[in-house]
Enzyme design. Structure first.
Site, PDB file in Angstrom:
ATOM      1  N   LYS A  57       4.620   9.802  11.586  1.00  0.00           N
ATOM      2  CA  LYS A  57       3.377   9.734  12.355  1.00  0.00           C
ATOM      3  C   LYS A  57       2.797  11.118  12.612  1.00  0.00           C
ATOM      4  CE  LYS A  57       2.536   5.318  12.961  1.00  0.00           C
ATOM      5  NZ  LYS A  57       1.300   4.715  12.408  1.00  0.00           N
ATOM      6  N   SER A 116       0.402   7.361  16.410  1.00  0.00           N
ATOM      7  CA  SER A 116       1.365   6.924  17.420  1.00  0.00           C
ATOM      8  C   SER A 116       1.582   8.064  18.401  1.00  0.00           C
ATOM      9  CB  SER A 116       2.705   6.553  16.780  1.00  0.00           C
ATOM     10  OG  SER A 116       3.719   6.385  17.774  1.00  0.00           O
ATOM     11  N   VAL A 153       0.812  -1.216   0.000  1.00  0.00           N
ATOM     12  CA  VAL A 153       0.000   0.000   0.000  1.00  0.00           C
ATOM     13  C   VAL A 153       0.850   1.273   0.000  1.00  0.00           C
ATOM     14  CG1 VAL A 153      -2.039  -1.071   1.011  1.00  0.00           C
ATOM     15  CG2 VAL A 153      -0.289  -0.122   2.521  1.00  0.00           C
ATOM     16  N   TYR A 197      10.484   8.197  12.166  1.00  0.00           N
ATOM     17  CA  TYR A 197       9.171   7.672  12.545  1.00  0.00           C
ATOM     18  C   TYR A 197       8.305   8.774  13.152  1.00  0.00           C
ATOM     19  CZ  TYR A 197       5.766   4.520  14.774  1.00  0.00           C
ATOM     20  OH  TYR A 197       4.617   3.871  15.171  1.00  0.00           O
TER      21      TYR A 197
END
Length: 253
Positions: free
Chosen positions: A165, A147, A67, A161
């Site tokens: 997020k 997150s 995806v 990360y």
């Protein structure tokens, strides 16, 4: 709780394990039919899908696809609609964990990998979902798995990360604002420390040390997250738009 999801169809990305599996389970238990989208499905996942379908009576279809690829996403939707009809609910759960490196040591490939899998996948999936809902003049619900790293950046060597997020949180609110007039609701959930098949095994010293630090004294489970996702996907949450729901067990206090 009967959320009246019978007859609705959902796609859950990264649905084969962990939080995604909890979302698939909760949606199926509430009567929704579910496309379980993942890179690949092992025998354990396929066995679980079969058992869940038999237990709930919901149609649950595994589909393979990356995806983070724009082309694959278009193909995935075509296969999903062919299998189960128009999609009412999208749960964007797919992502990759942090690449633990100091910021100055991150390579361009490190950066792109995290953004593509964790953020771009939500963009591609959400854009296709919204296009279809708008064309067909149908309402819909998107729930993005976020997150706490997007809101509390106290973990080290985690910048790629954190940024992915944080982008997903912005995507949630931005699309929610644009699409609310068209009956397309967008929300997010913020998991905390989640005990899955791969994280925090019972009995390990690290697990017990972490458990002792949690305000509730227990880890979040995938099904607990899934039940909140199912609620947000239902008409019972019709006035919840652009929310980022904290399911961290108090770890963001």
């Amino acid at each position: 709780m009967d959320l009246h999801l019978t007859g609705k169809t959902a796609i859950v990305t990264g649905g084969g394990r962990g939080i995604g599996k909890g979302c698939v389970t909760a949606l199926a238990e509430e009567g929704a039919n579910v496309i379980v989208a993942d890179l690949q499905h092992d025998d354990e996942t396929l066995a679980y899908i079969k058992e869940l379908a038999e237990r709930t009576g919901s149609k649950i279809v595994p589909l393979n696809g990356d995806v983070s690829s724009e082309e694959t996403v278009a193909k995935l939707y075509e296969e999903a609609v062919e299998a189960l009809g128009p999609i009412d609910i999208l749960v964007n759960n797919a992502g990759r964990g942090a690449i633990r490196k100091p910021f100055h040591e991150l390579t361009t490939e490190d950066w792109r990998s995290v953004q593509e899998i964790t953020l771009n996948s939500q963009f591609f999936m959400s854009r296709e979902f919204v296009k279809r809902c708008r064309t067909e003049e149908r309402p819909g619900s998107i729930v993005n798995v976020l997150s706490k790293s997007a809101f509390t950046t106290n973990s080290k060597d985690n910048t790629s990360y954190i940024c992915a997020k944080a982008g997903a949180a912005g995507l949630t609110r931005g699309v929610a604002n644009e699409m609310a007039p068209f009956g397309i609701r967008v929300n997010g959930v913020i998991p905390g420390y989640v005990q899955t098949e791969r994280t925090y095994p019972d009995g390990e010293p690290r697990t017990e040390r972490m458990r002792a630090l949690l305000p509730t004294g227990k880890f979040t489970t995938p099904i607990e997250i899934g039940r909140v996702v199912a609620f947000l996907s239902s008409d019972a949450a019709s006035q919840i738009i652009g929310a980022c729901i904290d399911i961290t067990g108090g770890t963001m206090l």
